[in-house]
Enzyme design. Structure first.
Site, PDB file in Angstrom:
ATOM      1  N   TYR A 473       0.873  -1.362   0.107  1.00 53.57           N
ATOM      2  CA  TYR A 473       0.083  -0.150  -0.037  1.00 53.57           C
ATOM      3  C   TYR A 473       0.592   1.169   0.137  1.00 53.57           C
ATOM      4  O   TYR A 473       0.514   2.098   0.983  1.00 53.57           O
ATOM      5  CB  TYR A 473      -0.866   0.059   1.087  1.00 53.57           C
ATOM      6  CG  TYR A 473      -1.855  -1.202   1.320  1.00 53.57           C
ATOM      7  CD1 TYR A 473      -2.356  -1.776   0.478  1.00 53.57           C
ATOM      8  CD2 TYR A 473      -1.614  -1.823   2.321  1.00 53.57           C
ATOM      9  CE1 TYR A 473      -3.354  -3.077   0.166  1.00 53.57           C
ATOM     10  CE2 TYR A 473      -2.316  -3.019   2.805  1.00 53.57           C
ATOM     11  CZ  TYR A 473      -2.877  -3.768   1.721  1.00 53.57           C
ATOM     12  OH  TYR A 473      -3.416  -5.129   2.087  1.00 53.57           O
ATOM     13  N   HIS A 474       1.806   1.412  -1.176  1.00 61.79           N
ATOM     14  CA  HIS A 474       2.411   2.826  -1.129  1.00 61.79           C
ATOM     15  C   HIS A 474       2.234   3.211  -2.583  1.00 61.79           C
ATOM     16  O   HIS A 474       3.488   3.358  -3.362  1.00 61.79           O
ATOM     17  CB  HIS A 474       3.982   2.382  -0.697  1.00 61.79           C
ATOM     18  CG  HIS A 474       4.215   1.791   0.643  1.00 61.79           C
ATOM     19  ND1 HIS A 474       5.259   0.982   1.050  1.00 61.79           N
ATOM     20  CD2 HIS A 474       3.494   2.068   1.537  1.00 61.79           C
ATOM     21  CE1 HIS A 474       5.281   0.753   2.389  1.00 61.79           C
ATOM     22  NE2 HIS A 474       4.129   1.471   2.750  1.00 61.79           N
TER      23      HIS A 474
END
Length: 537
Positions: A473-474
């Site tokens: 989740y970047h």
């Protein structure tokens, strides 16, 4: 009609910094609009509550990508924070800046003023480091007077020390400061916590000043589109409580809605790739081909191991006393099972494919059993590690999609579209196994559940990754700054190319993905943008 000097869309990592800085002048009227609601929930505040937030609409947008051809056509979840603080109120609270070389690369790509020597003073000005030199942190690289509290976890599980020592036994050094001169090695991560409680960007920058009479915060407010007149943004159309309203801006609108929200806001307003917009029935206000392109994210593979050791976190009858004591231990001393953010330890390493002497994989170690079935809670004990590709070469996009009368989007990471990423992750999994096989981790007598002992060859590991790999989740890069034809934002002013009265400040402006977690860099971007605005750039 109400009118503001600045309208900031998004109360996340960058938006909170901007709101603080721009509202410091009492004569300047600032509006912050946030689609989510309050951060006042025990699941947000207590570190162990993170697992209970993912996928819940109260906290998380819960996006899902399109089928990925290289990952068995699976649709990959993309969790993003939907509340005050944005993803800094949803994440694992790790404080990582990335390597100096990451920012020097930005400067080399044409982003003037974004080299390491340029951004380090900003990181230091934002940071209130409470760790100190006694654990090996270089005071020359840290700040102590900023708003963002950076601390050590209050009660790291003892198995984290086993993990670090196992790394040492195979040649990975102990690293006491991943924001020091080198990322290489294993250690305990710094966290954004205050007295053992989550300390988000909202807590650091926006909450302390929300009483300013010139600052307005509107939660539960969705940005529908920007209002443009002759390629100048003059306001926003929002939806609040099911009612649409227009808010005028006599100064500038700043998009801080993240790598997913920002390109969608631009495209919904007719700013983006002309052909793609027209194909979805969107009138083109400004043909800007880079909007939604250049999507980059850290693809991740997990190893999860069963162990009978109650030294690890877990749910069992033998661990009943610790479970029952957990609320009291946390209330009295911020210790025990509720104090964990799960990925307490980890680090960075070089696989045989690493280039430029930089680590190419990152580990997030979990001293508890991660369900092999995707469950929130799994009976028993164990440990796990997430391994991600730090600087992926696979590049995806975000596309507009018309569904009836509404406009939505498609998230297409194109994971493993560059085969080198797959090879790096295979090597990372092999390295993670070596750490688990080394002492003292080996003394926990773990039984690998995923990928499983039958998965040994590179081809077998790759098949496992195609079936199970996710993201940490970047997402970044979908409105990148620069001067080339695909750039969306000017790197000096943060203005959107070709549009007046509009700037972007969030992870979407990153031209490449840094080697590390993206919360702290996003706050730095907010500070950089605020200084540009206040300087009249």
């Amino acid at each position: 009609m109400d009118s503001f000097d600045y309208i900031i869309s998004g109360a996340g990592a960058a938006g909170c910094v901007l709101a603080n800085r721009l509202s410091a002048n009492p004569k300047t009227r600032v509006l912050v609009i946030e689609a989510g609601g309050s951060d006042r929930d025990i699941r947000v505040k207590v570190p162990a509550g993170i697992l209970a937030m993912y996928g819940r609409k109260r906290f998380d947008y819960g996006y899902v990508g399109v089928p990925q051809p290289e990952l068995n056509n699976r649709r990959i979840p993309v969790n993003r924070g939907r509340m005050l603080g944005g993803s800094s109120s949803l994440n694992s609270m790790l404080y990582i800046r990335g390597a100096a070389a990451d920012y020097d690369e930005w400067a080399a790509l044409g982003c003037q003023g974004w080299g390491w020597d340029d951004v380090l003073p900003l990181f230091k000005d934002l940071e209130q480091n409470q760790i100190g030199q006694d654990v090996g942190q270089d005071p020359g690289l840290h700040g102590t007077k900023g708003e963002l509290i950076v601390a050590r976890p209050k009660d790291p599980n003892p198995v984290c020390e086993d993990y670090i020592r196992a790394g040492e036994s195979i040649g990975l050094p102990r690293n006491r400061d991943f924001n020091g001169k080198s990322q290489l090695g294993l250690g305990v991560y710094d966290v954004t916590q205050k007295n053992g409680i989550r300390f988000s960007a909202y807590n650091a920058y926006l909450e302390p000043v929300r009483g300013r009479p010139n600052l307005t915060i509107m939660t539960g407010t969705d940005l529908k589109r920007l209002i443009l007149t002759d390629r100048r943004v003059t306001g926003v159309e929002v939806v609040r409580g099911g009612v649409s309203q227009t808010i005028s801006c006599r100064g500038e609108v700043i998009l801080s809605t993240g790598a997913i929200g920002t390109p969608m806001a631009l495209m919904a307003s007719g700013i983006g790739p002309g052909a793609a917009l027209q194909g979805q029935g969107i009138a083109v206000a400004h043909d800007l081909p880079g909007v939604g392109q250049n999507l980059r994210d850290h693809v991740d593979g997990m190893i999860t191991v069963r162990s009978d050791s109650t030294r690890t976190l877990g749910f069992s009858l033998r661990n009943a006393a610790s479970l029952l004591a957990a609320p009291f231990r946390f209330a009295l001393g911020r210790k025990g099972m509720l104090s964990t953010n799960y990925v307490v330890a980890g680090g960075f390493a070089r696989t045989p494919l690493a280039e430029n002497d930089l680590p190419d994989v990152q580990f997030h170690f979990v001293p508890g059993y991660r369900s092999h079935r995707g469950r929130l809670v799994e009976w028993g004990h164990g440990f796990a590690v997430h391994t991600c590709v730090l600087r992926p070469r696979s590049v995806g996009e975000i596309r507009p999609l018309r569904q009836g009368d509404s406009l939505t989007h498609e998230i297409d990471h194109r994971f493993f579209s560059d085969p080198r990423d797959a090879r790096v992750l295979v090597e990372g999994i092999k390295l993670s196994r070596r750490i688990f096989a080394a002492q003292p981790m080996a003394s926990l007598q773990g039984r690998e559940i995923l990928p499983g002992p039958e998965v040994q060859s590179d081809d077998e590991i790759l098949s496992y990754l195609r079936a199970e790999a996710l993201t940490v989740y970047h997402p970044v890069g979908t409105a990148k700054m620069g001067t080339d034809a695909m750039a969306v934002v000017d790197p000096v002013s943060m203005r959107v190319h070709g549009i007046k009265g509009l700037r972007v400040a969030d992870a979407s402006v990153m031209p490449t993905l840094i080697g590390g977690n993206t919360n702290a860099p996003s706050q730095m971007i907010g500070e950089k943008a605020a200084r540009a605005i206040l300087a009249g750039a």
